[in-house]
Design a protein around this motif. Structure first.
Motif, PDB file in Angstrom:
ATOM      1  N   SER A  98       7.162   5.693   0.794  1.00  0.00           N
ATOM      2  CA  SER A  98       6.709   4.563  -0.032  1.00  0.00           C
ATOM      3  C   SER A  98       7.742   4.237  -1.116  1.00  0.00           C
ATOM      4  O   SER A  98       7.958   3.059  -1.448  1.00  0.00           O
ATOM      5  CB  SER A  98       5.375   4.892  -0.703  1.00  0.00           C
ATOM      6  OG  SER A  98       4.379   5.163   0.254  1.00  0.00           O
ATOM      7  N   ILE A 158       0.874   5.205   5.082  1.00  0.00           N
ATOM      8  CA  ILE A 158       1.586   4.354   4.136  1.00  0.00           C
ATOM      9  C   ILE A 158       3.060   4.741   4.228  1.00  0.00           C
ATOM     10  O   ILE A 158       3.353   5.850   4.694  1.00  0.00           O
ATOM     11  CB  ILE A 158       1.023   4.503   2.693  1.00  0.00           C
ATOM     12  CG1 ILE A 158       0.819   5.977   2.296  1.00  0.00           C
ATOM     13  CG2 ILE A 158      -0.307   3.789   2.580  1.00  0.00           C
ATOM     14  CD1 ILE A 158       1.989   6.592   1.699  1.00  0.00           C
ATOM     15  N   PRO A 159       4.002   3.871   3.841  1.00  0.00           N
ATOM     16  CA  PRO A 159       3.790   2.569   3.233  1.00  0.00           C
ATOM     17  C   PRO A 159       3.346   1.522   4.249  1.00  0.00           C
ATOM     18  O   PRO A 159       3.631   1.628   5.441  1.00  0.00           O
ATOM     19  CB  PRO A 159       5.181   2.217   2.685  1.00  0.00           C
ATOM     20  CG  PRO A 159       6.127   2.903   3.622  1.00  0.00           C
ATOM     21  CD  PRO A 159       5.441   4.187   3.988  1.00  0.00           C
ATOM     22  N   LEU A 160       2.666   0.517   3.694  1.00  0.00           N
ATOM     23  CA  LEU A 160       2.226  -0.616   4.499  1.00  0.00           C
ATOM     24  C   LEU A 160       2.382  -1.852   3.621  1.00  0.00           C
ATOM     25  O   LEU A 160       1.931  -1.863   2.475  1.00  0.00           O
ATOM     26  CB  LEU A 160       0.763  -0.422   4.902  1.00  0.00           C
ATOM     27  CG  LEU A 160       0.197  -1.492   5.840  1.00  0.00           C
ATOM     28  CD1 LEU A 160       0.798  -1.353   7.237  1.00  0.00           C
ATOM     29  CD2 LEU A 160      -1.330  -1.371   5.938  1.00  0.00           C
ATOM     30  N   ALA A 166       4.227  -1.936   9.005  1.00  0.00           N
ATOM     31  CA  ALA A 166       4.291  -0.497   8.726  1.00  0.00           C
ATOM     32  C   ALA A 166       5.705   0.008   9.017  1.00  0.00           C
ATOM     33  O   ALA A 166       6.568  -0.763   9.435  1.00  0.00           O
ATOM     34  CB  ALA A 166       3.260   0.231   9.590  1.00  0.00           C
ATOM     35  N   TYR A 186       0.880  -1.172   0.000  1.00  0.00           N
ATOM     36  CA  TYR A 186       0.000   0.000   0.000  1.00  0.00           C
ATOM     37  C   TYR A 186       0.914   1.216   0.000  1.00  0.00           C
ATOM     38  O   TYR A 186       1.751   1.379   0.903  1.00  0.00           O
ATOM     39  CB  TYR A 186      -0.910  -0.012   1.232  1.00  0.00           C
ATOM     40  CG  TYR A 186      -1.874  -1.182   1.233  1.00  0.00           C
ATOM     41  CD1 TYR A 186      -3.168  -1.035   0.734  1.00  0.00           C
ATOM     42  CD2 TYR A 186      -1.473  -2.437   1.678  1.00  0.00           C
ATOM     43  CE1 TYR A 186      -4.048  -2.116   0.703  1.00  0.00           C
ATOM     44  CE2 TYR A 186      -2.338  -3.520   1.651  1.00  0.00           C
ATOM     45  CZ  TYR A 186      -3.626  -3.353   1.166  1.00  0.00           C
ATOM     46  OH  TYR A 186      -4.490  -4.423   1.124  1.00  0.00           O
ATOM     47  N   SER A 187       0.748   2.067  -1.013  1.00  0.00           N
ATOM     48  CA  SER A 187       1.745   3.096  -1.286  1.00  0.00           C
ATOM     49  C   SER A 187       1.075   4.282  -1.967  1.00  0.00           C
ATOM     50  O   SER A 187       0.060   4.122  -2.646  1.00  0.00           O
ATOM     51  CB  SER A 187       2.788   2.449  -2.223  1.00  0.00           C
ATOM     52  OG  SER A 187       3.447   3.347  -3.051  1.00  0.00           O
ATOM     53  N   SER A 235      -5.867   6.824   3.602  1.00  0.00           N
ATOM     54  CA  SER A 235      -5.165   6.055   4.646  1.00  0.00           C
ATOM     55  C   SER A 235      -5.840   6.199   6.009  1.00  0.00           C
ATOM     56  O   SER A 235      -5.366   5.653   7.002  1.00  0.00           O
ATOM     57  CB  SER A 235      -3.705   6.504   4.742  1.00  0.00           C
ATOM     58  OG  SER A 235      -3.640   7.851   5.160  1.00  0.00           O
TER      59      SER A 235
END
Ligand SMILES: N[C@@H](CCC(=O)N[C@@H](CS)C(=O)NCC(=O)O)C(=O)O
Length: 210
Positions: free
Chosen positions: A13, A53-55, A65, A5-6, A39
């Protein structure tokens, strides 16, 4: 396969996209528009209560995370993540420095000055602090890089990836790198590392069946 996820505009990210590309690790990219609050939805907060994010989904329903923690995870076992005790600690030293001294200043300036319309006016009261502290961080990097090609023992690691993400966009948010020749030379070295990708790079979309 990992799902990242970015937000394409996010330097944090970008660190993860760059590391995965460099390592040749395939991943699915899910674009999260942070400027639209994506988010902070209940669905996203269930994945990352910190709403950022990122995740990285590393296994079904198991999420990681914090960009630099993700770098350690994805690069584990490769030369990008030093295993030698002192080199590992040096990489962490620079990655903590990145989060404490560089990202909160150059990252914040990049976000508000280059991504947010009217951001300069909204953040006028903190801009001088970001510039002063950002230049201070660049000065620390300059001193190190004047004597070393990379941050850890002369070879390219995730510490370089972490520091590259916001340093390479510093000139898009008022920072003048003219006084930092060693930083500029290092930026050029990182950009020609094998497997390097630019901030706007995305992996090929997965075929529908996947
Ligand atoms: N320390 C975190 C910072 C992550 C972060 O600041 N993410 C920003 C984008 S660069 C974000 O998600 N902002 C949206 C929000 O906070 O709602 C990391 O290194 O991953």
């Amino acid at each position: 396969m990992y799902t990242l996820y970015s937000d394409q505009r996010s330097g944090n990210s970008y660190k993860v996209r760059l590391a995965l590309a460099r390592l040749g690790i395939p991943f699915k990219l899910v674009e999260v528009d942070i400027l639209q609050g994506e988010s902070r939805t209940p669905e996203f907060l269930a994945k990352n209560p910190n709403g950022q994010i990122p995740l990285l989904e590393v296994a079904p329903n198991r999420y990681l995370a914090e960009s630099n923690a993700i770098l350690w995870y994805v690069a584990g076992g490769s030369t990008l993540a030093p295993e030698d005790r002192i080199e590992r600690a040096e990489a962490m030293q620079w990655m903590f420095f990145e989060q404490h001294s560089l990202e909160p200043n150059i990252g914040a300036a990049y976000f508000w000055l280059s991504l947010i319309k009217g951001g300069r006016d909204l953040q006028q009261h903190v801009l001088d602090d970001w510039m002063e502290n950002g230049y201070r961080a660049l000065g620390v990097m300059e001193m190190h890089l004047a004597r070393h090609d990379f941050f850890v023992n002369g070879y390219f690691t995730i510490a370089d990836i972490a520091l590259y993400a916001y340093t390479h966009v510093a000139e898009r948010c008022d920072f003048d790198l003219a006084r930092y020749p060693a930083v500029r030379a290092w930026l050029a070295r990182v950009a020609v590392e094998p497997g390097h990708v630019a901030m706007d790079w995305q992996p090929e979309p997965l075929a529908a069946a996947e």
